[in-house]
Design an enzyme around this catalytic site. Structure first.
Site, PDB file in Angstrom:
ATOM      1  N   LEU A  94      92.491 -23.699  29.938  1.00 54.99           N
ATOM      2  CA  LEU A  94      92.922 -24.963  29.287  1.00 54.99           C
ATOM      3  C   LEU A  94      94.205 -23.852  29.369  1.00 54.99           C
ATOM      4  CD1 LEU A  94      91.732 -25.420  25.768  1.00 54.99           C
ATOM      5  CD2 LEU A  94      91.968 -27.364  27.779  1.00 54.99           C
ATOM      6  N   ASP A  95      95.471 -25.584  29.871  1.00 61.19           N
ATOM      7  CA  ASP A  95      97.014 -24.675  29.534  1.00 61.19           C
ATOM      8  C   ASP A  95      97.219 -23.754  28.651  1.00 61.19           C
ATOM      9  OD1 ASP A  95      96.825 -25.925  32.598  1.00 61.19           O
ATOM     10  OD2 ASP A  95      97.769 -27.419  31.967  1.00 61.19           O
ATOM     11  N   PRO A  96      98.361 -23.555  29.313  1.00 61.22           N
ATOM     12  CA  PRO A  96      98.986 -22.726  27.515  1.00 61.22           C
ATOM     13  C   PRO A  96      99.497 -23.650  26.815  1.00 61.22           C
ATOM     14  CG  PRO A  96     100.025 -21.256  29.307  1.00 61.22           C
ATOM     15  CD  PRO A  96      98.897 -22.331  30.151  1.00 61.22           C
TER      16      PRO A  96
END
Length: 318
Positions: free
Chosen positions: A46-48
């Site tokens: 998951l993207d930050p």
């Protein structure tokens, strides 16, 4: 002699509710530390800037993480219209700003073009690899790498809210679908540009949302266990889902002790209830009515019509 891994053998899947601003790898390493696990792996980054469900596989559960990478996922996303960015999310530099003049009818028509199976060119700001390096590393250096369009499927796309320059969507997609790319493409289709303002993964496959847990909750459980002089595993391990949850829905076959031993040593066997082809869950037990049947891994039907081992669980007692 092989060096023994630090940590304990704990096997299962934790449904982490990843916080905003933390990388998936940082979240993974934190869970690994809390559980004092020998091995850990996540099932698709998951993207930050994104939050939500991040299944963490521990121990022998890491052998089945690929199956979760391949499953469909559901997201809630808020798109900001009028601003396009380099990364297609709020963390990128602004590429263009335009006045938003979009009607509900225009939005509905645009959204409809994303439903079903379409082609999508992956974002340069993705973890897809080119010559061993993730695309985002090339993007940060200003290098554009050619990417082939891939088939994706949007199973469901629901408009939750539309207020002038904000669009909130619930979207259920196939593996390999980039939500930021959908939002960027939506902005271009509407003629005003758009980027992801907020993104939350609400589901991975059929995993139950109510089983998610946050890092602060895990840290608090660990701290309380230590304060009460309780073995941390006694309170942490019950939070884990079983390893076979990663392959839920796959056909099940059953073998006896001798056949299980053959599989553990890499040999194919005949199994009860086996199909003609495909991948199968393998259990040590009599049949589907055996409440004590033990999951021993995943196999596949080979050319000889036998169950061959693919991912077999190896526990310390063996």
């Amino acid at each position: 002699m092989a060096k023994r891994r630090k940590g304990r053998q704990v096997n299962g899947v934790l449904l982490l509710d990843k916080p905003h601003g933390l990388s998936s790898n940082h979240a993974l390493q934190t869970v690994k530390r809390i559980y004092f696990a020998q091995k850990a792996g996540h099932t698709g980054a998951l993207d930050p800037l994104a939050t939500g469900m991040l299944p963490i596989c521990l121990g022998e559960g890491t052998k089945f993480s690929q199956y979760l990478l391949d499953t469909d996922k559901t997201y809630q996303v808020t798109a900001k219209l009028g601003i396009r960015t380099t990364t297609s999310d709020a963390g990128g530099e602004v590429v263009s700003e335009k006045t938003v003049d979009v009607s509900s009818e225009q939005l509905a028509k645009a959204l409809d073009s994303f439903r079903g199976t379409t082609k999508q060119v992956p974002s340069m700001y993705s973890a897809l690899k080119h010559q061993g390096q993730p695309l985002y590393k090339y993007a940060r250096e200003g290098i554009e790498v050619p990417r082939e369009a891939r088939d994706i499927t949007v199973f469901n796309l629901e408009l939750l809210r539309f207020e002038h320059d904000e669009v909130e969507l619930n979207i259920h997609v196939s593996k390999g679908t980039y939500i930021r790319t959908i939002v960027d493409d939506l902005g271009e289709l509407l003629g005003c540009g758009a980027h992801v303002a907020h993104l939350r993964r609400s589901a991975v496959g059929n995993y139950p949302v109510e089983k998610m847990i946050t890092l602060p909750e895990l840290e608090a459980l660990l701290e309380q266990a230590n304060a009460d002089e309780i073995t941390p595993s006694d309170v942490l391990d019950p939070l884990l889902l079983p390893m076979n949850s990663a392959v839920d829905g796959m056909h099940c076959v059953y073998v006896d002790d001798m056949s299980a031993n053959f599989l553990r040593h890499g040999n194919p066997v005949q199994a009860y209830n086996q199909p003609e082809a495909g991948s199968v869950q393998v259990y040590l037990g009599e049949d589907e009515n055996d409440a004590d049947a033990e999951f021993i891994g995943v196999g596949f039907i080979n050319d000889d019509g036998l169950v061959a081992p693919k991912r077999i669980v190896v526990l310390e007692q063996y």
